[in-house]
Structure formats: C-alpha cells, structure tokens
Design a protein around this motif. Structure first.
Motif, mmCIF file in Angstrom:
data_model
loop_
_atom_site.group_PDB
_atom_site.id
_atom_site.type_symbol
_atom_site.label_atom_id
_atom_site.label_comp_id
_atom_site.label_asym_id
_atom_site.label_seq_id
_atom_site.Cartn_x
_atom_site.Cartn_y
_atom_site.Cartn_z
ATOM 1 N N GLY A 20 -18.738 38.852 25.026
ATOM 2 C CA GLY A 20 -19.825 37.580 24.695
ATOM 3 C C GLY A 20 -19.466 36.972 23.407
ATOM 4 O O GLY A 20 -19.325 36.268 22.781
ATOM 5 N N ALA A 21 -18.948 38.701 22.455
ATOM 6 C CA ALA A 21 -18.481 38.278 20.960
ATOM 7 C C ALA A 21 -16.804 37.862 20.865
ATOM 8 O O ALA A 21 -16.310 37.722 21.729
ATOM 9 N N ARG A 22 -17.504 36.928 20.383
ATOM 10 C CA ARG A 22 -16.006 35.833 19.988
ATOM 11 C C ARG A 22 -14.805 36.795 18.699
ATOM 12 O O ARG A 22 -15.353 36.463 17.425
ATOM 13 N N PRO A 23 -14.168 37.076 19.170
ATOM 14 C CA PRO A 23 -13.364 37.534 17.651
ATOM 15 C C PRO A 23 -12.702 36.141 17.097
ATOM 16 O O PRO A 23 -12.711 35.132 17.621
ATOM 17 N N PRO A 24 -11.861 36.153 16.210
ATOM 18 C CA PRO A 24 -11.043 35.301 15.349
ATOM 19 C C PRO A 24 -9.915 34.687 16.742
ATOM 20 O O PRO A 24 -8.864 35.410 17.223
ATOM 21 N N GLY A 25 -10.090 33.582 16.387
ATOM 22 C CA GLY A 25 -9.170 32.824 17.501
ATOM 23 C C GLY A 25 -7.771 33.317 17.117
ATOM 24 O O GLY A 25 -7.268 33.616 15.485
ATOM 25 N N GLY A 26 -6.955 32.915 17.303
ATOM 26 C CA GLY A 26 -4.999 33.059 17.124
ATOM 27 C C GLY A 26 -4.676 34.750 16.894
ATOM 28 O O GLY A 26 -3.837 34.442 16.222
ATOM 29 N N LEU A 27 -5.615 35.559 17.544
ATOM 30 C CA LEU A 27 -4.807 36.496 17.392
ATOM 31 C C LEU A 27 -3.772 37.078 17.494
ATOM 32 O O LEU A 27 -3.802 37.374 18.461
ATOM 33 N N LEU A 28 -2.583 38.008 16.884
ATOM 34 C CA LEU A 28 -1.765 38.717 17.609
ATOM 35 C C LEU A 28 -1.172 40.323 17.790
ATOM 36 O O LEU A 28 -1.557 40.256 15.802
ATOM 37 N N GLY A 29 -0.949 40.803 19.043
ATOM 38 C CA GLY A 29 -0.947 41.813 19.195
ATOM 39 C C GLY A 29 0.426 42.246 18.433
ATOM 40 O O GLY A 29 0.882 41.958 17.693
ATOM 41 N N ILE A 30 0.241 43.366 19.238
ATOM 42 C CA ILE A 30 2.339 44.067 18.716
ATOM 43 C C ILE A 30 3.085 43.622 19.852
ATOM 44 O O ILE A 30 2.482 42.587 20.451
ATOM 45 N N GLY A 31 4.471 43.396 19.042
ATOM 46 C CA GLY A 31 5.286 42.299 19.555
ATOM 47 C C GLY A 31 4.681 40.822 19.294
ATOM 48 O O GLY A 31 5.405 39.849 19.674
ATOM 49 N N ASP A 32 4.041 40.161 18.621
ATOM 50 C CA ASP A 32 3.371 39.000 18.329
ATOM 51 C C ASP A 32 2.718 38.365 20.034
ATOM 52 O O ASP A 32 2.793 37.131 19.931
ATOM 53 N N ALA A 33 2.260 39.559 20.066
ATOM 54 C CA ALA A 33 1.919 38.749 21.917
ATOM 55 C C ALA A 33 0.544 38.305 21.466
ATOM 56 O O ALA A 33 -0.724 38.587 20.952
ATOM 57 N N PRO A 34 -0.284 37.371 22.341
ATOM 58 C CA PRO A 34 -1.433 36.822 22.424
ATOM 59 C C PRO A 34 -2.725 37.460 22.627
ATOM 60 O O PRO A 34 -2.245 38.877 23.422
ATOM 61 N N VAL A 35 -3.954 38.039 21.470
ATOM 62 C CA VAL A 35 -4.510 39.129 22.467
ATOM 63 C C VAL A 35 -6.174 37.897 22.576
ATOM 64 O O VAL A 35 -6.382 36.992 22.092
ATOM 65 N N HIS A 36 -6.368 38.500 23.632
ATOM 66 C CA HIS A 36 -7.405 38.247 24.801
ATOM 67 C C HIS A 36 -8.619 39.588 24.731
ATOM 68 O O HIS A 36 -8.095 40.440 24.692
ATOM 69 N N THR A 37 -9.544 39.308 25.395
ATOM 70 C CA THR A 37 -10.744 40.289 25.910
ATOM 71 C C THR A 37 -10.098 40.234 27.405
ATOM 72 O O THR A 37 -10.476 39.253 28.030
ATOM 73 N N VAL A 38 -11.116 41.205 28.032
ATOM 74 C CA VAL A 38 -11.103 41.689 29.666
ATOM 75 C C VAL A 38 -11.865 42.223 28.967
ATOM 76 O O VAL A 38 -12.627 42.989 28.698
ATOM 77 N N PRO A 42 -21.419 44.248 30.053
ATOM 78 C CA PRO A 42 -21.494 43.811 28.615
ATOM 79 C C PRO A 42 -20.922 44.591 27.640
ATOM 80 O O PRO A 42 -20.745 44.526 26.435
ATOM 81 N N LEU A 43 -19.945 44.724 28.270
ATOM 82 C CA LEU A 43 -18.589 45.208 27.425
ATOM 83 C C LEU A 43 -17.025 44.134 27.671
ATOM 84 O O LEU A 43 -16.795 43.896 28.918
ATOM 85 N N ALA A 44 -16.189 44.260 26.697
ATOM 86 C CA ALA A 44 -15.048 44.118 26.450
ATOM 87 C C ALA A 44 -13.767 44.543 25.573
ATOM 88 O O ALA A 44 -14.590 45.060 25.016
ATOM 89 N N ALA A 45 -13.369 44.205 26.250
ATOM 90 C CA ALA A 45 -12.296 44.857 25.535
ATOM 91 C C ALA A 45 -10.890 43.868 25.059
ATOM 92 O O ALA A 45 -10.517 42.863 25.636
ATOM 93 N N LEU A 46 -10.526 44.003 23.457
ATOM 94 C CA LEU A 46 -9.342 43.767 23.373
ATOM 95 C C LEU A 46 -7.988 43.924 23.451
ATOM 96 O O LEU A 46 -7.753 45.296 22.679
#
Length: 289
Positions: A20-38, A42-46
């Motif tokens: 439920g925590a809201r990370p910044p929108g539009g985050l890009l990770g390795i290789g400029d791949a979009p980052v999302h949560t799983v 009560p927990l999630a992973a980026l």
C-alpha cells in the motif's frame, strides 16, 4: 500463466516496503525497465523485469566480473532504492537479488514476513548518512602548531648524520600527527554515534576511490562545492568510514553537528554524504527475536 521467465525475463527485486505504500511514479530500473510492486499480505517488493541472458545463473557470475556492467547495475539499483526511500520507508535488498517470477517473490515475502516487518518498523522514518574522515594530505594540510616538519637547512652541505637526524625528526612528527588524527577520528565517531540512533563502522576506503564517491555530487562537511565544480582534492589515509541512522526530522541537526566537528578538527578532512536508504542497517539487533 505466462511468467517473465517464459519471455526470457526474470524478476529483479530492489527493496521491500509496506503493502500500500506509494513509491514515486515513473520509476525506471535496470535497463530502463518500469518498476512496479509485487504484494503479499502486509508487504510488497519493488521489482522490474531483467533479461535472463544477463541475470540467470551462471551468466550473472561472469557479469559480476565486468566492472562496467557492475557499475551500471549498481547505479540503477541505488537510484530506485534511494528515490523510493525519499518518499516511503524501505528495506534495501542486496545487489542482484533475482527471482524466477512474481510468485517466487511473493513466496519470499511470506517466508520472511516477520523479519521484514521488524526491520521496516525499526527503519521507518529514518535514513542513512555517511561520514568519512581523512588525514590531511600534503598540499591539503593545516598542521597544528608544533607539528611542522623539520626543514632542511637553507645553506651549507648536510652531513650524513644530520640527514639521518632530520629524517628521524620528520618520522616522529608524522607518527605523532597520525596518532592525533586517529584519536580525532574516534572522537568524531563517538560524537556522531550519540547524535544518531544507530551507527556502523565500515572498512577504511582506499583514498583513490574517494573521487568516485565524490562524483555523486555530495558536498563535504567543510562546505566545498559538489564534485565537478571544485578542483580535485588529494586525500590522506581514510581514518573513519562510518554510517549513521538518523530520523528524517533530525537530519538538519545531524548535518550541523558534522560541520561543527569538521571546523574543530583541522587535522582531518571530513566529508558528509547522503541521505541514503538505510543500506547499512538491514540486519536485526542481537536481542531481536
């Protein structure tokens, strides 16, 4: 069900946070791949998808020997974690933490839920600051009175005996200055430990690597401009390489304390970096269940 691995991809995990925590929108990770949560309970992973050709075993072991690849991966990893930590509480994961698919990520979150929740509760609202102290190198020194190196006589030949005496005096001056600098560095760490909630001491850094750290753009505690706008600095021995866990609301006070210590310690060059995600504090205290 189609998984990232079926399409030649794996799940790269950057950090754990509360569901439920809201990370910044539009985050890009390795290789400029979009980052999302799983999410799982009560927990999630980026996470983001990375190519299996690079990150699957044994390919990733070979890649870890490629310094350019490692630097690029570490930079992307840290960018995701630090940008998220600026908004919400996170538990950083180790570099190159990779899973087969989202179900594997959920299984790890479930299996480690108690530990992850304890760590998130302990780190909530807190960030890491780094402080390094270097002995003043020649050309960047402000020696204390009484510790100037013995000068060679301006005129007249120097006998072998005089030369040896001068060398011994110079060595004694250097040894005394180093002992005093070591004591100052310990005092700096003790003071900052009291100002922080927790602290960690890391191995001293090779001074030749300090410019790579300075390239992050952080100003030092003397108030010098960020790297790229100031002349290169020759650093002496690294006497303190500390990490300090500080509540967000105390960040300004902590930075002021570092600046005061730098002003009172002319024999040291003190540099402050951060704030960062709490990379150095992802272990549980000994007394924790």
């Amino acid at each position: 069900m189609t998984t990232p691995h079926d399409n030649g991809g794996l799940m790269y995990a950057y950090a754990v946070l509360r569901s439920g925590a809201r990370p910044p929108g539009g985050l890009l990770g390795i290789g400029d791949a979009p980052v999302h949560t799983v999410a799982e309970g009560p927990l999630a992973a980026l996470v983001s998808t990375v190519p299996a050709a690079e990150f699957d075993q044994p390919q990733v072991r070979e890649r870890l020997e490629d310094l350019a690849w490692l630097e690029s991966t570490a930079r992307a990893h840290r960018r995701v974690v630090d940008e998220t930590a600026a908004e919400v509480g996170v538990l950083p994961l180790r570099l190159v933490t990779v899973y087969h698919d989202e179900d594997s990520v959920r299984a790890v979150l479930a299996a480690n839920a108690e530990r992850f929740e304890l760590l998130l509760a302990r780190l909530d609202g807190r960030l890491e600051w780094g402080v390094k102290a270097y002995a003043r190198a020649s050309g960047d020194s402000r020696p204390a009175a009484g510790h100037e190196s013995a000068a060679r006589p301006a005129a007249g030949p120097e006998s072998g005996r005089d030369f040896l005496r001068r060398r011994l005096r110079d060595r004694k001056v250097r040894d005394t200055a180093r002992q005093e600098s070591d004591g100052l560095a310990r005092a700096v760490h003790d003071t900052l430990t009291q100002a922080a909630e927790e602290s960690r001491l890391h191995r001293p850094q090779d001074p030749r690597l300090a410019e790579a750290v300075a390239a992050s753009g952080a100003a030092d505690a003397d108030g010098h401009a960020p790297a790229g706008t100031r002349a290169a600095v020759t650093r002496g021995a690294n006497l303190l390489n500390g990490a300090y866990l500080v509540h967000r609301e105390q960040a300004g006070e902590f930075a002021e304390r570092v600046g005061e210590l730098a002003a009172r310690s002319p024999a040291l060059r003190i540099e402050l970096t951060g704030p960062w995600a709490p990379y150095s504090f992802t272990d549980l205290p000994e007394e924790a269940p």
